[in-house]
Design a protein around this motif. Structure first.
Motif, PDB file in Angstrom:
ATOM      1  N   PRO A  37       0.833  -1.222   0.000  1.00 49.68           N
ATOM      2  CA  PRO A  37       0.000   0.000   0.000  1.00 49.68           C
ATOM      3  C   PRO A  37       0.857   1.257   0.000  1.00 49.68           C
ATOM      4  CG  PRO A  37      -0.026  -1.022   2.159  1.00 49.68           C
ATOM      5  CD  PRO A  37       0.678  -1.983   1.252  1.00 49.68           C
ATOM      6  N   SER A  38       0.333   2.308  -0.622  1.00 46.22           N
ATOM      7  CA  SER A  38       1.055   3.576  -0.711  1.00 46.22           C
ATOM      8  C   SER A  38       0.950   4.390   0.584  1.00 46.22           C
ATOM      9  CB  SER A  38       0.511   4.415  -1.870  1.00 46.22           C
ATOM     10  OG  SER A  38      -0.869   4.682  -1.685  1.00 46.22           O
ATOM     11  N   LYS A  39       0.005   4.031   1.455  1.00 48.17           N
ATOM     12  CA  LYS A  39      -0.140   4.700   2.745  1.00 48.17           C
ATOM     13  C   LYS A  39       0.119   3.703   3.863  1.00 48.17           C
ATOM     14  CE  LYS A  39      -3.509   8.157   1.213  1.00 48.17           C
ATOM     15  NZ  LYS A  39      -4.849   8.746   1.453  1.00 48.17           N
ATOM     16  N   LYS A  40       0.705   4.184   4.926  1.00 52.09           N
ATOM     17  CA  LYS A  40       1.009   3.318   6.052  1.00 52.09           C
ATOM     18  C   LYS A  40      -0.274   2.767   6.641  1.00 52.09           C
ATOM     19  CE  LYS A  40       3.673   3.168  10.338  1.00 52.09           C
ATOM     20  NZ  LYS A  40       4.495   3.948  11.281  1.00 52.09           N
ATOM     21  N   PRO A  41      -0.404   1.441   6.715  1.00 51.22           N
ATOM     22  CA  PRO A  41      -1.656   0.859   7.241  1.00 51.22           C
ATOM     23  C   PRO A  41      -1.884   1.246   8.692  1.00 51.22           C
ATOM     24  CG  PRO A  41      -0.327  -0.793   6.104  1.00 51.22           C
ATOM     25  CD  PRO A  41       0.544   0.417   6.271  1.00 51.22           C
ATOM     26  N   GLN A  42      -3.136   1.582   9.009  1.00 49.86           N
ATOM     27  CA  GLN A  42      -3.546   1.921  10.374  1.00 49.86           C
ATOM     28  C   GLN A  42      -4.485   0.831  10.879  1.00 49.86           C
ATOM     29  OE1 GLN A  42      -2.295   4.447  12.038  1.00 49.86           O
ATOM     30  NE2 GLN A  42      -1.167   5.295  10.281  1.00 49.86           N
ATOM     31  N   PHE A  43      -4.087   0.146  11.936  1.00 47.89           N
ATOM     32  CA  PHE A  43      -4.854  -0.965  12.459  1.00 47.89           C
ATOM     33  C   PHE A  43      -5.557  -0.556  13.757  1.00 47.89           C
ATOM     34  CE2 PHE A  43      -1.453  -2.812   9.970  1.00 47.89           C
ATOM     35  CZ  PHE A  43      -2.135  -3.725   9.178  1.00 47.89           C
TER      36      PHE A  43
END
Length: 361
Positions: A166-172
């Motif tokens: 993904p181009s954006k840092k994943p937020q969990f």
């Protein structure tokens, strides 16, 4: 004069730096693919050996190019330029430093995309170096069949991963699910790949392979090589020097990929006819083609600098002629010193004994 010097310095640095690795220029890639197709049993040229050979060349050429441009545009005051003593800065110098600092601060911190790109670049370089280092077995030895893991394998594999990351840092969340799963966008999309991929070079390279195969099958390359047997009285270094001078003149008016595509099969046949190690001529010619720095049409960096507006054609010819002479001279010194021991150029190898198919008809 400073604008001219800095503009040409950036152009020449981009060209010289590309010589360091086998993937740095399109000409070296074309050379490597043609060399492996024509001599499949040769295992002397890889990412590591090319880097060991070319790194000293780029360092020396870069330094001598700086000396040449400084003398040409700024004069011979090297002592003042290299002085480390503190001097009172002028108002113009203070304004310049302030402007540079402001532009640097605008960059901000490294983004997530930039960090991923840096990691992939470092990983790709490590995989290239460790695939077949030469002094120890590389990761290629872990697989049974040889020839299916090349430098292109690493590039394609890591490039494929860019379509998945993904181009954006994943937020969990605390439940282990990603918050914005519907807005997933990869680092690289197919539309971006199609837009920035130089398809014209792919078609040109493919046409060059077809031309080389046609020359070999028809016997044209062998015939050309026999016509040049009159050069057998010359030493090997003289033959290599004449080839470098010839391609350096042609590539100023013809694109680099087209020039190397035309000359590769001819030089291979010439080397075989004269019983010279093909690498003795192919490596210097491949590197000299990149020194097309005298005219705006020579390479893309030159065209960009010319369009910038500070340099005229006469400035590029004067500066580029000196850089061309420096490049050819250093490459010839390199191929006749550490290049001989690195690539075993003083012998005619068994893998170079290629016979044209028409000789048996």
């Amino acid at each position: 004069m400073i604008c001219k010097c800095l503009s040409l310095s950036i152009s020449y640095a981009a060209t010289i730096g590309g010589l360091t690795t086998i993937i740095g220029t399109s000409t070296s890639l074309i050379f490597l693919e043609h060399f492996k197709n024509r001599y499949p049993d040769a295992e002397v040229v890889n990412f590591g050996t090319w880097f060991v050979f070319s790194l000293p060349i780029t360092v020396i050429v870069l330094f001598l190019t700086w000396v040449w441009l400084h003398w040409l545009f700024l004069g011979c005051n090297f002592r003042e330029t290299c002085s480390l003593s503190k001097k009172k800065k002028t108002r113009q110098e203070e304004l310049s430093e302030r402007r540079i600092q402001e532009e640097y601060e605008k960059l901000g911190k490294m983004s997530y995309q930039e960090k991923v790109t840096v990691v992939f670049f470092i990983l790709m370089t490590l995989l290239w170096f460790t695939r077949e280092p030469g002094f120890v077995p590389g990761w290629e030895s872990l697989f049974e069949k040889k020839g299916f893991r090349t430098d292109a394998t690493v590039s394609v594999f890591l490039g494929f991963l860019l379509f998945l990351i993904p181009s954006k840092k994943p937020q969990f969340t605390c439940f282990g699910k990603e918050e914005s799963g519907k807005d997933f966008r990869p680092m690289l999309t197919w539309q971006e790949f199609q837009k920035h991929m130089p398809w014209e070079i792919v078609v040109l390279v493919g046409g060059g392979y077809a031309l080389a195969a046609g020359c070999k099958t028809s016997g044209l390359s062998t015939w050309i090589g026999r016509q040049m047997e009159c050069l057998s009285s010359l030493p090997s270094w003289a033959v290599s020097l004449l080839a470098c001078i010839l391609v350096s003149a042609v590539t100023e008016f013809v694109s680099n990929p087209a020039t190397i595509t035309i000359f590769l099969p001819i030089l291979c046949s010439l080397s075989e006819a004269l019983h010279i190690n093909p690498l003795y001529t192919l490596i210097p010619v491949t590197m000299c083609i990149s020194f097309a720095v005298m005219l705006p049409v020579g390479n893309p960096p030159n065209a960009i600098v010319y369009n910038y507006g500070h340099c005229q054609i006469k400035d590029m010819v004067k500066a580029g002629l000196g850089v061309n002479i420096i490049g050819v001279g250093i490459i010839m010194v390199a191929i006749n010193t550490w290049g001989i021991s690195l690539f075993q150029l003083n012998t005619f190898p068994d893998w170079a004994m290629v016979h044209n198919s028409t000789q048996h008809l």
